[in-house]
Design an enzyme around this catalytic site. Structure first.
Site, short mmCIF file in Angstrom:
data_model
loop_
_atom_site.label_atom_id
_atom_site.label_comp_id
_atom_site.label_asym_id
_atom_site.label_seq_id
_atom_site.Cartn_x
_atom_site.Cartn_y
_atom_site.Cartn_z
N ALA A 1 0.83 -1.20 0.00
CA ALA A 1 0.00 0.00 0.00
C ALA A 1 0.87 1.25 0.00
O ALA A 1 0.58 2.23 -0.70
CB ALA A 1 -0.92 -0.01 1.21
N GLU B 1 10.68 3.77 6.75
CA GLU B 1 10.46 2.39 7.19
C GLU B 1 11.27 2.14 8.46
O GLU B 1 12.47 2.41 8.49
CB GLU B 1 10.90 1.42 6.09
CG GLU B 1 11.03 -0.03 6.51
CD GLU B 1 9.74 -0.60 7.07
OE1 GLU B 1 9.78 -1.15 8.20
OE2 GLU B 1 8.70 -0.49 6.39
N THR C 1 3.96 -7.16 3.12
CA THR C 1 3.68 -7.52 1.73
C THR C 1 4.71 -8.53 1.23
O THR C 1 4.39 -9.44 0.46
CB THR C 1 3.68 -6.28 0.83
OG1 THR C 1 2.73 -5.34 1.35
CG2 THR C 1 3.29 -6.62 -0.59
N GLY D 1 0.44 -12.94 -2.53
CA GLY D 1 0.33 -12.09 -3.71
C GLY D 1 -0.93 -12.28 -4.53
O GLY D 1 -1.05 -11.72 -5.62
N ASP E 1 1.75 0.17 14.82
CA ASP E 1 2.27 1.50 15.15
C ASP E 1 1.38 2.63 14.64
O ASP E 1 1.21 3.65 15.30
CB ASP E 1 3.67 1.68 14.55
CG ASP E 1 4.68 0.68 15.08
OD1 ASP E 1 4.27 -0.21 15.84
OD2 ASP E 1 5.86 0.78 14.74
N ARG F 1 -12.62 -18.34 5.81
CA ARG F 1 -11.44 -18.64 6.60
C ARG F 1 -11.74 -18.70 8.10
O ARG F 1 -11.27 -19.60 8.81
CB ARG F 1 -10.36 -17.57 6.36
CG ARG F 1 -9.68 -17.66 5.02
CD ARG F 1 -8.70 -16.52 4.86
NE ARG F 1 -7.88 -16.68 3.66
CZ ARG F 1 -6.96 -15.81 3.27
NH1 ARG F 1 -6.74 -14.73 3.99
NH2 ARG F 1 -6.26 -16.02 2.18
N GLU G 1 -3.65 -2.28 5.57
CA GLU G 1 -4.15 -2.97 6.76
C GLU G 1 -4.23 -2.08 7.99
O GLU G 1 -4.86 -2.45 8.98
CB GLU G 1 -3.26 -4.19 7.06
CG GLU G 1 -3.90 -5.20 7.98
CD GLU G 1 -3.07 -6.45 8.16
OE1 GLU G 1 -3.37 -7.23 9.08
OE2 GLU G 1 -2.11 -6.66 7.37
#
Length: 631
Positions: free
Chosen positions: A187, A206, A215, A220, A400, A461, A597
């Site tokens: 994302a 990062e 990811t 994928g 975070d 799921r 997410e």
């Protein structure tokens, strides 16, 4: 933070290896002392004549001075994330001259960690480096193998692990840009590339030493209605059906407007990724929990172990081509900076050095991922989660961005909704290491330790995971045969069987004996399942499986133990349809956007298998476009 069994075992292996190496060093020192005593009289005589040599001295920075090695090439091996990491280290009399490595570690994760450590070892002639954050298994194994080689060459590993590296610590970051993106997963890169291709300057931050986030570890699969691929297979699909299945599959707890955007823009996400270099398989499949044959899988030759890392590589290349994106790793954002009620940038520190991070931006995009590796937070919202439950996510998934958003008034939604994936690997918590992970649910047969089916394999799921938790030992066996397994999977299958992720047999009785299930019970289950496939109706369990594939009758047969694993968190920051972060009341927070997410409201109460990558690309692009318009 959650630690998976293979991570605990890896640290134990490293500690045991280092203890063994230190014992070797002590033994050599004792031998040297004995030799010294034997030759002391001669040495003293030479000293009287002024001929004694000088012993090595510590350097001015507290290092160990020059090392003495037995020149040559030495080999060692240590177990990494995906298998053995084989190292050859060449030494001169006083230096580490070259390091050659053979491994099968994951793209952008293990291979990146190995490259980082290799460069540092050669540049500094020191082993005084911590493991690479985000790839601890690979970096611990590589460090252990190199240390073994140093020991073989007669070097002092203990001293080298304390030696001054001579490498400058990470410097402070002080930047101005149009768009600041916090995170570096799918994302984040989708937002950054969108903004950069619109001509905006972008700074990505990062916190880990490697980029790609969770990811990198994903399969994928991207769900999208795709007439060009589906119609030749006789599959009827549409954005409306995709919307309906996603909204209803999420227990109607998602935001209808966000789900509508996801469904309507899914196919464009496929084409956008193809335009940015990614290659999908020609035929879609049904991902576990995906409910429909619309999953776009990464082409097997391009995939590597994890298809998600291929997305990261393609988007990183695209970002680099723009010349507009600056990516910093080892840069943790700890606060959103506000002025007059508007977000004006971010502040934080560089974990390795403590240096400051300050980025001023016209727009800030939060793309920090979920909290599947934060056991305390997950347990707070979902009582099924335990501190011992494994996770399929990378260690950076600690939530975070939620605290960052809350700090400026952002609302949270659906936080109680944690997805527990039914296909977790007991060894590593992942959901990809088993024979058949590339197949659709049509090919799966699931049985418990009694050899009986207990759930329809094409269920959601969460429903399958809950059913597993009601079975003996909280586990199941996933069975497939060789009907739809292509020849190009032979090496991959052999490795999975060798490492104990899957079991292989030429008949059901042998398979049952290998996995400790009653042979007659398993044979009866398989026979009954095959009869249902022939009849076209599953009457073996209720409700029965609807997506019936072929009979389980083509050897070799494979069985893989699967357990529930924390896989995804549906809750997160409240966002508008433009991906702007907002309060619980829906009031937009100026200059702040979010995607992936870290957000809530897209997936509802249950994420369909294959919808995560759709979400990453669709809303990553929207967040990037909104950030551009705002800047």
């Amino acid at each position: 933070m959650i630690q998976n069994p293979n991570e605990i075992a890896a640290r134990q292996r490293m500690e045991e290896a280092m203890s063994r190496i230190e014992a070797n060093v002590r033994t050599r020192l004792q031998m040297n002392r004995r030799q010294f005593v034997c030759g002391s009289a001669a040495t003293m005589a030479l000293a009287m004549l002024g001929l004694a040599g000088c012993s090595p001295k510590a350097d001015a920075n507290g290092g160990v001075g020059s090392q003495a090695y037995k020149a040559g090439t030495y080999e060692a091996s240590a177990e990494g994330r995906n298998g053995a990491i084989n190292v050859k280290v060449t030494f001169t009399d006083d230096a580490i001259d070259a390091i050659d490595v053979e491994h099968e570690e994951s793209r952008n994760i293990g291979d990146a960690a190995i490259d980082i450590l290799k460069d540092k070892y050669l540049q500094s002639q020191s082993l005084n480096f911590d493991t690479v954050t985000g790839a601890s298994l690979s970096s611990m194994a590589f460090a252990t193998a190199v240390a073994e080689c140093v020991d073989q060459a007669g070097g002092d590993v203990k001293a080298l692990k304390k030696a001054d590296t001579g490498i400058e610590p990470a410097a402070a970051i002080d930047e101005d840009c149009d768009v600041c993106v916090v995170g570096s997963g799918g994302a984040a890169f989708a937002a950054a590339v969108t903004a950069a291709e619109a001509g905006k300057t972008v700074v990505m931050l990062e916190k880990m030493d490697i980029y790609g986030g969770n990811t990198n570890a994903g399969e994928g699969t991207l769900n999208a209605p795709d007439p060009e691929r589906q119609q030749p297979l006789g599959i009827e699909d549409s954005p409306d059906l995709f919307y309906q299945q996603t909204f209803e599959g999420g227990d109607e707890l998602g935001d209808p407007a966000l789900v509508r955007i996801l469904a309507d823009n899914a196919l464009d996400a496929v084409h956008w990724m193809e335009d940015h270099g990614l290659v999908y398989e020609k035929e879609p499949f049904t991902a576990i929990g995906g409910l429909w044959q619309r999953g776009h899988a990464v082409e097997v030759e391009k995939k590597g172990e994890q298809g998600g890392s291929y997305y990261v590589s393609c988007l990183k290349d695209s970002a680099d081509k723009t010349g507009k994106v600056t990516l910093y790793t080892d840069a943790k954002v700890e606060q959103l900076v506000e002025e007059g009620g508007k977000v004006m940038g971010v502040a934080g520190t560089r974990p390795s050095s403590g240096a400051s991070v300050a980025v001023r931006a016209k727009s800030v995009v939060l793309a920090t991922g979920g909290y599947s590796r934060n056991a305390e937070l997950a347990m707070e919202y979902d009582k099924r989660v335990t501190k011992d439950m494994p996770s399929s996510n990378v260690c950076s998934s600690t939530g975070d961005g939620l605290g960052l958003g809350e700090g400026v008034g952002a609302g949270l939604r659906n936080m109680e909704l944690v997805q527990i994936h039914p296909l977790g690997d007991p060894q590593n918590g992942g959901v990809a290491t088993f024979v058949g992970n590339w197949l659709g649910v049509e090919d799966y047969v699931m049985v418990n330790d009694e050899g009986k089916r207990f759930i329809r394999e094409d269920e959601r799921r969460d429903t399958i995971a809950d059913a597993i938790l009601e079975q003996p030992n909280d586990e199941m066996w996933l069975l497939v045969d060789s009907t739809d397994i292509a020849a190009d999977r032979a090496d991959q299958i052999a490795e999975l069987v060798e490492k104990g992720h899957s079991f292989k047999a030429d008949d059901i009785e042998d398979l049952a004996n290998q996995i400790g299930v009653q042979a007659d019970a398993l044979a009866e289950t398989v026979e009954g399942y095959n009869a249902c496939v022939k009849a076209g109706v599953d009457t073996q369990i209720a409700p029965g499986k609807e997506l019936l594939g072929t009979e389980l009758s083509d050897p070799a047969y494979y069985a893989s133990k699967r357990i529930p694993t924390i896989h995804y968190t549906m809750g997160g920051l409240c966002i508008t349809t433009d991906a702007q972060v907002c309060t619980e009341a829906g009031e937009p927070i100026p200059n702040l956007f979010a995607c992936g997410e870290v957000t809530g409201g897209v997936q509802g109460g249950n994420r369909l298998g294959g919808n995560s990558f759709t979400d990453l690309i669709v809303f990553g692009r929207i967040a990037g476009a909104s950030a551009v318009a705002n800047a």
